[in-house]
Design a protein around this motif. Structure first.
Motif, PDB file in Angstrom:
ATOM      1  N   TYR A  61       0.874  -1.256  -0.166  1.00  0.00           N
ATOM      2  CA  TYR A  61      -0.067  -0.121   0.053  1.00  0.00           C
ATOM      3  C   TYR A  61       0.834   1.247   0.110  1.00  0.00           C
ATOM      4  CZ  TYR A  61      -3.919  -3.113   0.722  1.00  0.00           C
ATOM      5  OH  TYR A  61      -4.717  -3.977   0.553  1.00  0.00           O
ATOM      6  N   ALA A  62       2.116   1.116   0.377  1.00  0.00           N
ATOM      7  CA  ALA A  62       2.818   2.428   0.237  1.00  0.00           C
ATOM      8  C   ALA A  62       3.602   2.634  -1.127  1.00  0.00           C
ATOM      9  CB  ALA A  62       4.281   2.137   1.151  1.00  0.00           C
ATOM     10  N   ARG A  63       3.411   1.449  -2.061  1.00  0.00           N
ATOM     11  CA  ARG A  63       4.208   1.737  -3.444  1.00  0.00           C
ATOM     12  C   ARG A  63       3.325   2.516  -4.179  1.00  0.00           C
ATOM     13  NH1 ARG A  63       7.839  -3.273  -5.042  1.00  0.00           N
ATOM     14  NH2 ARG A  63       8.506  -3.914  -2.863  1.00  0.00           N
ATOM     15  N   PHE A  64       4.055   3.503  -4.942  1.00  0.00           N
ATOM     16  CA  PHE A  64       3.469   4.187  -6.135  1.00  0.00           C
ATOM     17  C   PHE A  64       2.574   3.106  -7.003  1.00  0.00           C
ATOM     18  CE2 PHE A  64       7.133   6.996  -5.202  1.00  0.00           C
ATOM     19  CZ  PHE A  64       6.577   7.883  -4.293  1.00  0.00           C
ATOM     20  N   SER A  65       3.280   2.209  -7.347  1.00  0.00           N
ATOM     21  CA  SER A  65       2.578   1.322  -8.420  1.00  0.00           C
ATOM     22  C   SER A  65       1.067   1.037  -7.659  1.00  0.00           C
ATOM     23  CB  SER A  65       3.383   0.143  -8.640  1.00  0.00           C
ATOM     24  OG  SER A  65       3.378  -0.809  -7.615  1.00  0.00           O
ATOM     25  N   HIS A  66       0.832   1.026  -6.555  1.00  0.00           N
ATOM     26  CA  HIS A  66      -0.422   0.474  -5.935  1.00  0.00           C
ATOM     27  C   HIS A  66      -1.488   1.676  -6.177  1.00  0.00           C
ATOM     28  CE1 HIS A  66      -3.436  -0.473  -2.966  1.00  0.00           C
ATOM     29  NE2 HIS A  66      -3.305  -1.896  -3.433  1.00  0.00           N
ATOM     30  N   PHE A  67      -1.032   2.919  -6.163  1.00  0.00           N
ATOM     31  CA  PHE A  67      -1.972   3.977  -6.027  1.00  0.00           C
ATOM     32  C   PHE A  67      -1.794   5.013  -7.076  1.00  0.00           C
ATOM     33  CE2 PHE A  67       1.139   5.238  -2.842  1.00  0.00           C
ATOM     34  CZ  PHE A  67       1.343   6.539  -3.274  1.00  0.00           C
ATOM     35  N   VAL A  68      -0.845   4.961  -7.999  1.00  0.00           N
ATOM     36  CA  VAL A  68      -0.643   6.014  -8.929  1.00  0.00           C
ATOM     37  C   VAL A  68      -1.555   5.823 -10.202  1.00  0.00           C
ATOM     38  CG1 VAL A  68       0.846   7.246 -10.386  1.00  0.00           C
ATOM     39  CG2 VAL A  68       1.468   7.056  -8.080  1.00  0.00           C
ATOM     40  N   ARG A  69      -2.605   6.262 -10.573  1.00  0.00           N
ATOM     41  CA  ARG A  69      -3.310   5.756 -11.664  1.00  0.00           C
ATOM     42  C   ARG A  69      -3.395   6.735 -12.805  1.00  0.00           C
ATOM     43  NH1 ARG A  69      -2.971   1.515  -9.752  1.00  0.00           N
ATOM     44  NH2 ARG A  69      -3.235   1.191 -11.911  1.00  0.00           N
ATOM     45  N   PRO A  70      -3.406   6.251 -14.018  1.00  0.00           N
ATOM     46  CA  PRO A  70      -3.566   7.420 -15.107  1.00  0.00           C
ATOM     47  C   PRO A  70      -4.541   8.311 -15.044  1.00  0.00           C
ATOM     48  CG  PRO A  70      -3.994   5.089 -15.880  1.00  0.00           C
ATOM     49  CD  PRO A  70      -3.822   4.988 -14.484  1.00  0.00           C
ATOM     50  N   PRO A  71      -4.543   9.680 -15.583  1.00  0.00           N
ATOM     51  CA  PRO A  71      -5.598  10.532 -15.309  1.00  0.00           C
ATOM     52  C   PRO A  71      -6.714  10.316 -15.852  1.00  0.00           C
ATOM     53  CG  PRO A  71      -3.494  11.487 -16.478  1.00  0.00           C
ATOM     54  CD  PRO A  71      -3.365   9.903 -16.220  1.00  0.00           C
ATOM     55  N   ARG A  72      -7.008   9.545 -16.816  1.00  0.00           N
ATOM     56  CA  ARG A  72      -8.405   8.916 -17.035  1.00  0.00           C
ATOM     57  C   ARG A  72      -9.229   8.471 -16.078  1.00  0.00           C
ATOM     58  NH1 ARG A  72      -8.785   3.915 -18.064  1.00  0.00           N
ATOM     59  NH2 ARG A  72      -6.841   3.879 -18.836  1.00  0.00           N
ATOM     60  N   GLU A  73      -8.425   7.499 -15.180  1.00  0.00           N
ATOM     61  CA  GLU A  73      -9.160   6.868 -13.889  1.00  0.00           C
ATOM     62  C   GLU A  73      -9.206   7.964 -12.959  1.00  0.00           C
ATOM     63  OE1 GLU A  73      -7.359   3.198 -12.348  1.00  0.00           O
ATOM     64  OE2 GLU A  73      -6.907   2.656 -14.367  1.00  0.00           O
ATOM     65  N   VAL A  74      -8.271   9.063 -12.713  1.00  0.00           N
ATOM     66  CA  VAL A  74      -8.639   9.805 -11.532  1.00  0.00           C
ATOM     67  C   VAL A  74      -9.483  10.931 -11.978  1.00  0.00           C
ATOM     68  CG1 VAL A  74      -7.633  12.143 -10.595  1.00  0.00           C
ATOM     69  CG2 VAL A  74      -6.117  10.024 -11.099  1.00  0.00           C
ATOM     70  N   PHE A  75      -9.959  11.267 -13.113  1.00  0.00           N
ATOM     71  CA  PHE A  75     -11.008  12.041 -13.638  1.00  0.00           C
ATOM     72  C   PHE A  75     -12.231  11.167 -13.744  1.00  0.00           C
ATOM     73  CE2 PHE A  75      -7.579  14.561 -15.537  1.00  0.00           C
ATOM     74  CZ  PHE A  75      -7.980  15.869 -14.758  1.00  0.00           C
ATOM     75  N   GLY A  76     -12.379   9.803 -13.772  1.00  0.00           N
ATOM     76  CA  GLY A  76     -13.563   8.968 -13.744  1.00  0.00           C
ATOM     77  C   GLY A  76     -13.828   8.872 -12.504  1.00  0.00           C
ATOM     78  N   TYR A  77     -12.733   8.874 -11.432  1.00  0.00           N
ATOM     79  CA  TYR A  77     -13.254   8.568  -9.967  1.00  0.00           C
ATOM     80  C   TYR A  77     -13.748   9.840  -9.620  1.00  0.00           C
ATOM     81  CZ  TYR A  77     -12.783   7.386  -5.326  1.00  0.00           C
ATOM     82  OH  TYR A  77     -13.194   7.062  -3.860  1.00  0.00           O
ATOM     83  N   LEU A  78     -13.255  11.072  -9.967  1.00  0.00           N
ATOM     84  CA  LEU A  78     -13.830  12.730  -9.575  1.00  0.00           C
ATOM     85  C   LEU A  78     -15.461  12.433  -9.922  1.00  0.00           C
ATOM     86  CD1 LEU A  78     -10.823  14.478  -9.814  1.00  0.00           C
ATOM     87  CD2 LEU A  78     -11.581  13.905  -7.753  1.00  0.00           C
ATOM     88  N   LYS A  79     -15.432  12.125 -11.023  1.00  0.00           N
ATOM     89  CA  LYS A  79     -16.803  12.220 -11.883  1.00  0.00           C
ATOM     90  C   LYS A  79     -17.676  11.114 -10.737  1.00  0.00           C
ATOM     91  CE  LYS A  79     -17.284  11.450 -16.189  1.00  0.00           C
ATOM     92  NZ  LYS A  79     -17.371  11.267 -17.620  1.00  0.00           N
TER      93      LYS A  79
END
Length: 179
Positions: A61-79
């Motif tokens: 859970y500390a690793r960037f690979s676990h929580f860094v997502r592409p912008p498309r996923e970030v904006f989808g989550y915000l929506k």
């Protein structure tokens, strides 16, 4: 299945709360208490260096690979947040991951511009002091947004995320959660 699941390791929690304390101290002492302000800035730079390394080699859970997502996923989550249908994430959600990266970058730039002011080349440069101040204040705005996001996610998902960053534990994942 246990009622709680360990998510945040002790080093992530120590980093988080140390950064909270040292950033708060640095922001409050900026321009007023130069010596301790500089020391605090160097400690922040050390904390950031640790966090980047821990984001590469630390636990899941500390690793960037676990929580860094592409912008498309970030904006989808915000929506999905706006629509009230966002999924609970056991670790950081996509918006939280984006916030972490943005905070790490801005805090690093703040520390770097602070350090530059101690060099012969940039000593006393007003424009650099202004940039440093704008960066530090931008971090403060993001911190407020981060706290608001923690509050919203805590309310929506029925768990105290601030407490989870103290204990390291979150409610065990449900069937529709993103583990």
């Amino acid at each position: 299945m246990s009622e709680y699941h360990r998510v945040w390791d002790p080093l992530v929690r120590l980093f988080h709360w140390s950064l909270v304390g040292f950033y708060s101290f640095s922001w409050l002492t900026g321009g007023e208490w130069n010596g301790p302000h500089k020391i605090s800035g160097y400690i922040i730079a050390g904390l950031l260096t640790f966090r980047v390394l821990w984001g590469l080699v630390g636990p899941e859970y500390a690793r960037f690979s676990h929580f860094v997502r592409p912008p498309r996923e970030v904006f989808g989550y915000l929506k999905d947040i706006v629509a009230g249908r966002e999924r609970r994430h056991l670790g950081h959600n996509p918006a939280g991951g984006a916030m972490i990266i943005t905070l790490l970058v801005l805090l690093s730039l703040t520390a770097f511009t602070g350090w530059l002011q101690t060099t012969d080349r940039f000593w006393g440069e007003g424009w650099l002091q202004d940039v440093h101040g704008v960066l530090a204040n931008s971090v403060l705005v993001l911190v407020v947004a981060h706290i608001a996001g923690v509050f919203v996610a805590s309310r929506r998902h029925g768990e105290n995320l601030a407490r989870a960053m103290i204990t390291g534990k979150k409610r065990a994942p449900a069937e529709d959660d993103h583990a």
